[in-house]
Scaffold this motif. Sequence first.
Motif, PDB file in Angstrom:
ATOM      1  N   PHE A   1       0.847  -1.193   0.000  1.00 50.34           N
ATOM      2  CA  PHE A   1       0.000   0.000   0.000  1.00 50.34           C
ATOM      3  C   PHE A   1       0.886   1.248   0.000  1.00 50.34           C
ATOM      4  CE2 PHE A   1      -2.955  -3.154   1.443  1.00 50.34           C
ATOM      5  CZ  PHE A   1      -4.212  -2.702   1.041  1.00 50.34           C
ATOM      6  N   ARG A   2       0.420   2.275  -0.715  1.00 46.17           N
ATOM      7  CA  ARG A   2       1.150   3.533  -0.776  1.00 46.17           C
ATOM      8  C   ARG A   2       0.238   4.670  -0.345  1.00 46.17           C
ATOM      9  NH1 ARG A   2       4.674   0.804  -0.026  1.00 46.17           N
ATOM     10  NH2 ARG A   2       5.961  -0.220  -1.564  1.00 46.17           N
ATOM     11  N   PRO A   3       0.755   5.585   0.476  1.00 46.07           N
ATOM     12  CA  PRO A   3      -0.063   6.733   0.899  1.00 46.07           C
ATOM     13  C   PRO A   3      -0.477   7.568  -0.312  1.00 46.07           C
ATOM     14  CG  PRO A   3       1.951   6.571   2.199  1.00 46.07           C
ATOM     15  CD  PRO A   3       2.088   5.603   1.072  1.00 46.07           C
ATOM     16  N   THR A   4      -1.739   7.976  -0.328  1.00 45.83           N
ATOM     17  CA  THR A   4      -2.234   8.793  -1.428  1.00 45.83           C
ATOM     18  C   THR A   4      -2.815  10.118  -0.946  1.00 45.83           C
ATOM     19  OG1 THR A   4      -4.407   7.749  -1.346  1.00 45.83           O
ATOM     20  CG2 THR A   4      -2.788   6.805  -2.875  1.00 45.83           C
ATOM     21  N   GLU A   5      -3.153  10.167   0.340  1.00 43.73           N
ATOM     22  CA  GLU A   5      -3.846  11.354   0.838  1.00 43.73           C
ATOM     23  C   GLU A   5      -3.728  11.424   2.355  1.00 43.73           C
ATOM     24  OE1 GLU A   5      -8.490  12.957   0.760  1.00 43.73           O
ATOM     25  OE2 GLU A   5      -7.993  11.030  -0.153  1.00 43.73           O
ATOM     26  N   ARG A   6      -3.669  12.634   2.853  1.00 45.25           N
ATOM     27  CA  ARG A   6      -3.799  12.877   4.298  1.00 45.25           C
ATOM     28  C   ARG A   6      -5.104  13.626   4.477  1.00 45.25           C
ATOM     29  NH1 ARG A   6       0.667  12.238   7.904  1.00 45.25           N
ATOM     30  NH2 ARG A   6      -0.180  13.678   9.430  1.00 45.25           N
ATOM     31  N   THR A   7      -5.871  13.173   5.420  1.00 46.68           N
ATOM     32  CA  THR A   7      -7.158  13.787   5.704  1.00 46.68           C
ATOM     33  C   THR A   7      -7.336  13.806   7.210  1.00 46.68           C
ATOM     34  OG1 THR A   7      -9.510  13.706   5.142  1.00 46.68           O
ATOM     35  CG2 THR A   7      -8.394  11.594   5.400  1.00 46.68           C
ATOM     36  N   SER A   8      -8.525  14.106   7.656  1.00 49.46           N
ATOM     37  CA  SER A   8      -8.792  14.026   9.085  1.00 49.46           C
ATOM     38  C   SER A   8     -10.187  13.456   9.289  1.00 49.46           C
ATOM     39  CB  SER A   8      -8.661  15.390   9.754  1.00 49.46           C
ATOM     40  OG  SER A   8      -9.640  16.273   9.258  1.00 49.46           O
ATOM     41  N   GLY A   9     -10.394  12.907  10.454  1.00 48.84           N
ATOM     42  CA  GLY A   9     -11.685  12.343  10.796  1.00 48.84           C
ATOM     43  C   GLY A   9     -11.834  12.287  12.296  1.00 48.84           C
ATOM     44  N   PHE A  10     -13.079  12.147  12.721  1.00 46.64           N
ATOM     45  CA  PHE A  10     -13.334  12.077  14.152  1.00 46.64           C
ATOM     46  C   PHE A  10     -13.014  10.669  14.651  1.00 46.64           C
ATOM     47  CE2 PHE A  10     -15.820  11.484  17.999  1.00 46.64           C
ATOM     48  CZ  PHE A  10     -15.421  12.598  18.721  1.00 46.64           C
ATOM     49  N   ALA A  11     -12.100  10.597  15.593  1.00 48.05           N
ATOM     50  CA  ALA A  11     -11.674   9.323  16.177  1.00 48.05           C
ATOM     51  C   ALA A  11     -12.434   9.110  17.479  1.00 48.05           C
ATOM     52  CB  ALA A  11     -10.175   9.330  16.419  1.00 48.05           C
ATOM     53  N   GLN A  12     -13.384   8.204  17.461  1.00 48.16           N
ATOM     54  CA  GLN A  12     -14.205   7.940  18.650  1.00 48.16           C
ATOM     55  C   GLN A  12     -13.350   7.610  19.862  1.00 48.16           C
ATOM     56  OE1 GLN A  12     -17.385   8.322  19.183  1.00 48.16           O
ATOM     57  NE2 GLN A  12     -18.152   8.574  17.117  1.00 48.16           N
ATOM     58  N   ALA A  13     -12.330   6.776  19.666  1.00 43.36           N
ATOM     59  CA  ALA A  13     -11.515   6.325  20.802  1.00 43.36           C
ATOM     60  C   ALA A  13     -10.722   7.457  21.446  1.00 43.36           C
ATOM     61  CB  ALA A  13     -10.565   5.217  20.355  1.00 43.36           C
ATOM     62  N   ARG A  14     -10.522   8.534  20.698  1.00 42.11           N
ATOM     63  CA  ARG A  14      -9.755   9.664  21.229  1.00 42.11           C
ATOM     64  C   ARG A  14     -10.632  10.879  21.499  1.00 42.11           C
ATOM     65  NH1 ARG A  14      -4.256   9.318  17.581  1.00 42.11           N
ATOM     66  NH2 ARG A  14      -4.040   7.047  17.688  1.00 42.11           N
ATOM     67  N   GLY A  15     -11.875  10.811  21.047  1.00 43.66           N
ATOM     68  CA  GLY A  15     -12.797  11.918  21.287  1.00 43.66           C
ATOM     69  C   GLY A  15     -12.385  13.205  20.605  1.00 43.66           C
ATOM     70  N   ALA A  16     -11.713  13.085  19.460  1.00 44.34           N
ATOM     71  CA  ALA A  16     -11.204  14.273  18.777  1.00 44.34           C
ATOM     72  C   ALA A  16     -11.028  14.000  17.292  1.00 44.34           C
ATOM     73  CB  ALA A  16      -9.861  14.688  19.370  1.00 44.34           C
ATOM     74  N   GLU A  17     -10.927  15.070  16.540  1.00 37.82           N
ATOM     75  CA  GLU A  17     -10.570  15.010  15.121  1.00 37.82           C
ATOM     76  C   GLU A  17      -9.059  14.782  15.053  1.00 37.82           C
ATOM     77  OE1 GLU A  17     -12.083  15.949  11.046  1.00 37.82           O
ATOM     78  OE2 GLU A  17     -13.168  15.833  12.927  1.00 37.82           O
ATOM     79  N   ILE A  18      -8.647  13.785  14.265  1.00 38.52           N
ATOM     80  CA  ILE A  18      -7.214  13.499  14.153  1.00 38.52           C
ATOM     81  C   ILE A  18      -6.820  13.327  12.690  1.00 38.52           C
ATOM     82  CG2 ILE A  18      -7.141  12.394  16.429  1.00 38.52           C
ATOM     83  CD1 ILE A  18      -6.770   9.705  14.876  1.00 38.52           C
ATOM     84  N   ALA A  19      -5.529  13.387  12.433  1.00 37.42           N
ATOM     85  CA  ALA A  19      -4.994  13.169  11.093  1.00 37.42           C
ATOM     86  C   ALA A  19      -5.079  11.688  10.743  1.00 37.42           C
ATOM     87  CB  ALA A  19      -3.550  13.657  11.022  1.00 37.42           C
ATOM     88  N   GLU A  20      -5.403  11.445   9.480  1.00 37.35           N
ATOM     89  CA  GLU A  20      -5.569  10.086   8.971  1.00 37.35           C
ATOM     90  C   GLU A  20      -4.842   9.984   7.633  1.00 37.35           C
ATOM     91  OE1 GLU A  20      -9.393   7.178   8.259  1.00 37.35           O
ATOM     92  OE2 GLU A  20      -9.648   9.297   7.820  1.00 37.35           O
ATOM     93  N   VAL A  21      -4.269   8.818   7.358  1.00 38.88           N
ATOM     94  CA  VAL A  21      -3.610   8.566   6.084  1.00 38.88           C
ATOM     95  C   VAL A  21      -4.459   7.574   5.299  1.00 38.88           C
ATOM     96  CG1 VAL A  21      -1.525   7.685   4.956  1.00 38.88           C
ATOM     97  CG2 VAL A  21      -1.339   8.943   7.119  1.00 38.88           C
ATOM     98  N   VAL A  22      -4.711   7.902   4.028  1.00 42.34           N
ATOM     99  CA  VAL A  22      -5.398   6.996   3.113  1.00 42.34           C
ATOM    100  C   VAL A  22      -4.332   6.381   2.234  1.00 42.34           C
ATOM    101  CG1 VAL A  22      -7.121   6.808   1.278  1.00 42.34           C
ATOM    102  CG2 VAL A  22      -7.453   8.472   3.137  1.00 42.34           C
ATOM    103  N   LEU A  23      -4.384   5.052   2.088  1.00 43.44           N
ATOM    104  CA  LEU A  23      -3.399   4.340   1.290  1.00 43.44           C
ATOM    105  C   LEU A  23      -4.108   3.527   0.208  1.00 43.44           C
ATOM    106  CD1 LEU A  23      -2.636   3.941   4.605  1.00 43.44           C
ATOM    107  CD2 LEU A  23      -0.476   3.436   3.507  1.00 43.44           C
ATOM    108  N   ARG A  24      -3.377   3.233  -0.861  1.00 41.79           N
ATOM    109  CA  ARG A  24      -3.947   2.509  -2.008  1.00 41.79           C
ATOM    110  C   ARG A  24      -2.994   1.404  -2.426  1.00 41.79           C
ATOM    111  NH1 ARG A  24      -7.272   4.692  -6.799  1.00 41.79           N
ATOM    112  NH2 ARG A  24      -6.859   3.175  -8.435  1.00 41.79           N
ATOM    113  N   LEU A  25      -3.560   0.262  -2.799  1.00 42.80           N
ATOM    114  CA  LEU A  25      -2.806  -0.859  -3.335  1.00 42.80           C
ATOM    115  C   LEU A  25      -3.264  -1.086  -4.765  1.00 42.80           C
ATOM    116  CD1 LEU A  25      -0.852  -3.287  -2.909  1.00 42.80           C
ATOM    117  CD2 LEU A  25      -2.887  -4.605  -2.239  1.00 42.80           C
ATOM    118  N   GLU A  26      -2.320  -1.005  -5.699  1.00 44.42           N
ATOM    119  CA  GLU A  26      -2.612  -1.254  -7.113  1.00 44.42           C
ATOM    120  C   GLU A  26      -2.312  -2.713  -7.431  1.00 44.42           C
ATOM    121  OE1 GLU A  26      -4.033   0.782  -9.189  1.00 44.42           O
ATOM    122  OE2 GLU A  26      -3.944   2.546  -7.929  1.00 44.42           O
ATOM    123  N   GLY A  27      -2.681  -3.103  -8.657  1.00 46.85           N
ATOM    124  CA  GLY A  27      -2.453  -4.473  -9.132  1.00 46.85           C
ATOM    125  C   GLY A  27      -1.024  -4.827  -9.129  1.00 46.85           C
TER     126      GLY A  27
END
Length: 156
Positions: A130-156
């Motif tokens: 998998f390779r990182p394609t995007e950095r985004t953010s989302g609400f992390a229930q376990a942390r009770g806060a918006e946090i940075a998230e990495v989206v990754l993609r696997l090609e053929g």
Amino acid sequence: MEIALRPVHDSDLPVFYRQLNDPEALLMAAFTPKDPQDREAFDAHWERVRASTAVNRTVLADGDVVGSAAVYGEPGEREVTYWIDRAYWGRGIATAALRALLAEVPERPLFARAAADNAGSLRVLEKCGFRPTERTSGFAQARGAEIAEVVLRLEG
């Protein structure tokens, strides 16, 4: 250590529930159910998941249930997810389990998401291609806060 995948059995669910309620693992995973201790919600979730088109597997290490791995979602947007019992972290089990799952599900592309500070999970995903394609953010229930998230993609 022999790592294997098999379909999820009813007897695996209490183990998954216990793993989901490990406070340290919850913080690391970050994106978790709103109330991991809600057993009815947990059971309803697994009933839906097991009835879906997702490929759900139990991860075994030397025959012991140590986690789960899955591919889920709509074609072209399918994602991988996995959860390994904290007692087994750092032994290559997640990497071996994900590689086995990817061999079983040849569909590409596949996506994954991880908390940006979850170095272990990001390392597992990158070892599996998998390779990182995007950095985004989302609400992390376990942390009770918006946090940075990495989206990754696997090609053929």
